[in-house]
Design a protein around this motif. Structure first.
Motif, PDB file in Angstrom:
ATOM      1  N   ASP A 179     -13.249  -0.164  -5.311  1.00 44.56           N
ATOM      2  CA  ASP A 179     -14.270  -1.165  -5.610  1.00 44.56           C
ATOM      3  C   ASP A 179     -15.401  -0.523  -6.401  1.00 44.56           C
ATOM      4  O   ASP A 179     -16.477  -1.082  -6.552  1.00 44.56           O
ATOM      5  N   ARG A 180     -15.124   0.670  -6.930  1.00 48.31           N
ATOM      6  CA  ARG A 180     -16.047   1.351  -7.842  1.00 48.31           C
ATOM      7  C   ARG A 180     -15.310   1.520  -9.165  1.00 48.31           C
ATOM      8  O   ARG A 180     -14.529   2.448  -9.343  1.00 48.31           O
ATOM      9  N   ILE A 181     -15.534   0.574 -10.049  1.00 48.90           N
ATOM     10  CA  ILE A 181     -14.830   0.533 -11.331  1.00 48.90           C
ATOM     11  C   ILE A 181     -15.858   0.588 -12.452  1.00 48.90           C
ATOM     12  O   ILE A 181     -16.744  -0.258 -12.525  1.00 48.90           O
TER      13      ILE A 181
ATOM     14  N   LEU B 247     -11.445   4.214 -12.146  1.00 53.45           N
ATOM     15  CA  LEU B 247     -11.378   3.640 -10.805  1.00 53.45           C
ATOM     16  C   LEU B 247     -11.581   4.759  -9.798  1.00 53.45           C
ATOM     17  O   LEU B 247     -10.822   5.738  -9.796  1.00 53.45           O
ATOM     18  N   THR B 248     -12.590   4.629  -8.970  1.00 59.15           N
ATOM     19  CA  THR B 248     -12.842   5.589  -7.901  1.00 59.15           C
ATOM     20  C   THR B 248     -12.584   4.851  -6.603  1.00 59.15           C
ATOM     21  O   THR B 248     -13.153   3.781  -6.360  1.00 59.15           O
TER      22      THR B 248
ATOM     23  N   GLN C 133      -9.749   9.297  -4.529  1.00 59.13           N
ATOM     24  CA  GLN C 133      -8.937   9.524  -5.727  1.00 59.13           C
ATOM     25  C   GLN C 133      -9.636   8.852  -6.900  1.00 59.13           C
ATOM     26  O   GLN C 133     -10.127   7.735  -6.776  1.00 59.13           O
ATOM     27  N   VAL C 134      -9.673   9.540  -8.029  1.00 59.63           N
ATOM     28  CA  VAL C 134     -10.216   8.983  -9.258  1.00 59.63           C
ATOM     29  C   VAL C 134      -9.065   8.809 -10.235  1.00 59.63           C
ATOM     30  O   VAL C 134      -8.248   9.715 -10.415  1.00 59.63           O
ATOM     31  N   VAL C 135      -8.988   7.624 -10.830  1.00 61.21           N
ATOM     32  CA  VAL C 135      -7.923   7.313 -11.782  1.00 61.21           C
ATOM     33  C   VAL C 135      -8.565   6.759 -13.049  1.00 61.21           C
ATOM     34  O   VAL C 135      -9.378   5.849 -12.983  1.00 61.21           O
TER      35      VAL C 135
END
Length: 179
Positions: free
Chosen positions: A101-103, A112-113, A125-127
């Motif tokens: 929900d951190r985009i 995306l975190t 995870q960070v993507v």
């Protein structure tokens, strides 16, 4: 713009996992490419605000193996699948889940975190998700490295550890959605 929800699944794209081989006898082993069924929900309010991706561990399918002494046969693919399901304890932990929900918008998509849950353990995870405008649709793609050890998973090994699945695997995702 009103809130919008996108629902995507394996019919919209692919999620694959590529393994490596480690240990003194690594040259004998196969680097596997594995596919898994997935579904995702993305919530929008002008920009994406949250997403959840769920992977069905039991859907694991060995697509191919590269390297090794000889090619990977059908029975060897079935054995690799069985070993992977045991390693991941698929009956006990039937899903892998990534929630964010951190985009944040980036030059070529979104960062995306969130939380990745594998084998009952959750870690941040960070993507970096790349988004390409194809005219009438969007293509989303990303790659991320995940370590078995971060989630308490002991990689499959044989020959008393002389050959084993590498701790790091690469997860690749791509999907398309009509505008």
């Amino acid at each position: 713009m009103a809130d919008t929800v996108w629902t995507l699944d394996s019919s919209d794209g692919a999620l694959t996992v590529t393994t490596g081989v480690a240990g003194p006898a690594a040259a004998m082993g196969h680097r596997l490419t594995i596919a898994m069924a997935w579904q995702a929900t993305v919530r929008w309010a002008d920009e994406p605000v949250s997403m959840e991706l769920t992977v069905d561990v039991g859907s694991l399918e060995v697509l191919r193996g590269e390297g090794g002494v000889k090619g990977l046969t059908g029975p060897e693919k079935a054995l690799a699948r069985s070993n992977a399901l045991k390693t991941l304890e698929a009956k006990r932990f039937p899903h892998i889940i990534f929630r964010s929900d951190r985009i944040a918008k980036t030059d070529d998509g979104y960062r995306l975190t969130g939380t990745l849950e594998v084998h009952g353990k959750a870690r941040e995870q960070v993507v970096d998700l790349r988004v390409d405008d194809l005219g009438d649709s969007w293509r989303m793609s990303c790659e991320a490295v995940v370590r078995h050890s971060d989630f308490g998973v002991k990689p499959y090994s044989m020959m008393m550890g002389a050959m084993k699945v590498d701790d790091e695997v690469t997860v690749a995702f791509s999907a398309e959605r009509a505008k």
